[in-house]
Structure formats: C-alpha cells, structure tokens
Design a protein around this motif. Structure first.
Motif, PDB file in Angstrom:
ATOM      1  N   ALA A 184      32.635  83.973  63.352  1.00  0.00           N
ATOM      2  CA  ALA A 184      31.427  84.752  63.047  1.00  0.00           C
ATOM      3  C   ALA A 184      30.267  83.828  62.674  1.00  0.00           C
ATOM      4  N   LEU A 185      30.553  82.803  61.889  1.00  0.00           N
ATOM      5  CA  LEU A 185      29.505  81.841  61.510  1.00  0.00           C
ATOM      6  C   LEU A 185      29.028  81.059  62.729  1.00  0.00           C
ATOM      7  N   SER A 186      29.948  80.740  63.615  1.00  0.00           N
ATOM      8  CA  SER A 186      29.586  80.031  64.847  1.00  0.00           C
ATOM      9  C   SER A 186      28.664  80.894  65.704  1.00  0.00           C
ATOM     10  N   SER A 187      28.947  82.166  65.788  1.00  0.00           N
ATOM     11  CA  SER A 187      28.099  83.094  66.535  1.00  0.00           C
ATOM     12  C   SER A 187      26.702  83.159  65.917  1.00  0.00           C
ATOM     13  N   LEU A 188      26.646  83.232  64.594  1.00  0.00           N
ATOM     14  CA  LEU A 188      25.366  83.257  63.892  1.00  0.00           C
ATOM     15  C   LEU A 188      24.597  81.957  64.146  1.00  0.00           C
ATOM     16  N   GLU A 189      25.294  80.829  64.125  1.00  0.00           N
ATOM     17  CA  GLU A 189      24.639  79.544  64.372  1.00  0.00           C
ATOM     18  C   GLU A 189      24.096  79.466  65.803  1.00  0.00           C
ATOM     19  N   ASN A 201      23.044  81.917  67.604  1.00  0.00           N
ATOM     20  CA  ASN A 201      21.858  82.773  67.608  1.00  0.00           C
ATOM     21  C   ASN A 201      20.677  82.017  66.984  1.00  0.00           C
ATOM     22  N   LEU A 202      20.931  81.341  65.878  1.00  0.00           N
ATOM     23  CA  LEU A 202      19.909  80.578  65.169  1.00  0.00           C
ATOM     24  C   LEU A 202      19.374  79.439  66.040  1.00  0.00           C
ATOM     25  N   THR A 203      20.275  78.737  66.705  1.00  0.00           N
ATOM     26  CA  THR A 203      19.886  77.617  67.560  1.00  0.00           C
ATOM     27  C   THR A 203      19.051  78.093  68.746  1.00  0.00           C
ATOM     28  N   ARG A 233       9.285  81.543  60.413  1.00  0.00           N
ATOM     29  CA  ARG A 233       9.800  82.309  61.553  1.00  0.00           C
ATOM     30  C   ARG A 233      11.235  82.751  61.303  1.00  0.00           C
ATOM     31  N   MET A 234      12.053  81.871  60.734  1.00  0.00           N
ATOM     32  CA  MET A 234      13.450  82.233  60.467  1.00  0.00           C
ATOM     33  C   MET A 234      13.549  83.370  59.464  1.00  0.00           C
ATOM     34  N   LYS A 235      12.693  83.339  58.449  1.00  0.00           N
ATOM     35  CA  LYS A 235      12.740  84.372  57.417  1.00  0.00           C
ATOM     36  C   LYS A 235      12.330  85.740  57.945  1.00  0.00           C
ATOM     37  N   PHE A 237      18.028  88.648  62.848  1.00  0.00           N
ATOM     38  CA  PHE A 237      19.241  88.055  63.403  1.00  0.00           C
ATOM     39  C   PHE A 237      20.263  89.126  63.753  1.00  0.00           C
ATOM     40  N   ASP A 238      21.014  88.870  64.802  1.00  0.00           N
ATOM     41  CA  ASP A 238      22.139  89.715  65.162  1.00  0.00           C
ATOM     42  C   ASP A 238      23.324  89.225  64.322  1.00  0.00           C
ATOM     43  N   ILE A 239      23.567  89.902  63.215  1.00  0.00           N
ATOM     44  CA  ILE A 239      24.615  89.493  62.279  1.00  0.00           C
ATOM     45  C   ILE A 239      25.969  89.984  62.784  1.00  0.00           C
ATOM     46  N   PRO A 240      26.943  89.070  62.913  1.00  0.00           N
ATOM     47  CA  PRO A 240      28.290  89.504  63.314  1.00  0.00           C
ATOM     48  C   PRO A 240      28.855  90.523  62.323  1.00  0.00           C
ATOM     49  N   ASP A 241      29.622  91.488  62.811  1.00  0.00           N
ATOM     50  CA  ASP A 241      30.157  92.576  61.989  1.00  0.00           C
ATOM     51  C   ASP A 241      30.889  92.061  60.745  1.00  0.00           C
TER      52      ASP A 241
END
Length: 118
Positions: A16-21, A23-25, A101-103, A107-111
């Motif tokens: 889940a954290l990898s998915s979030l990262e 998206n962030l990248t 911009r990040m704030k 983000f598409d937060i994983p479930d």
C-alpha cells in the motif's frame, strides 16, 4: 498474532505504501522519503540530525535523500550563524512550491491506509 500473519500484514502495508509512493512520484516527481523531508522542513531551517529524528530515517539514509533533494534544487544548505560547523537545511522556492502542490493534491489513498487519513 501468529508470526506469519504479522509478516503478511506487513507485506500488505508495504504494498500500500509502495502504491502511494508511485502516485506521489508520478504527480510530483519525488519519492516518499523526499516528500517526508520536504514536510519536515516546512518553513524551518534545521540540521540533518533533526530531519532524521522527525522522519525516522537513519542518518546515513537521510544524508543520501538530502543530496538528491539538493541536486534537484528543492532544498539548500547554509552554515550556522553562531556555529559555523553546523549545516542547516531549508526549502528553496522550488521546494516550497512542490510542498504546496503536494499539500493540495488529492492522492488516491490505498484502502488499507484510508483509516489513517481520517
């Protein structure tokens, strides 16, 4: 909790954290660790050891991530005013814009992580 169950949950969390990262990248061009350092700096001038404490990264890893952020023009280093042996880090204009911009980004937060963001 059974040890193997604990490991499986950690695997799901890591995924889940990898998915979030990812998206962030894609959205902002920074890794999760880079984003955490930008957030830790905010409007402050702090030392690398303070950044390491605030992010939970090891000092050696913090140093590597700081180098990437400097190379990309998102942070700058300055000598301490009272103690010239100390190095302080702060956001550049480009870094402040990236953090802003990040704030404001949705983000598409994983479930699995959604309960942490409520």
């Amino acid at each position: 909790m059974e040890k193997i169950t604990c490991i499986c949950i950690m695997r799901e969390l890591f995924s889940a954290l990898s998915s979030l990262e990812n998206n962030l990248t894609e959205a902002h061009g920074v890794s999760l660790n880079e984003a955490m350092i930008l957030c830790a700096l905010g409007n402050e001038h702090v030392t690398a050891s303070t950044i390491a404490e605030q992010t939970g990264m090891l000092p050696s890893h913090t140093s590597k991530v700081i180098a990437v952020l400097e190379k990309n023009g998102l942070i700058k280093r300055q000598l301490g005013k009272s103690d010239k042996r100390r190095m302080y880090f702060s956001l550049t204009t480009k870094g402040r814009e990236c953090l802003k911009r990040m704030k404001s980004y949705e983000f598409d937060i994983p479930d699995l992580l959604k309960p942490l963001f409520k």
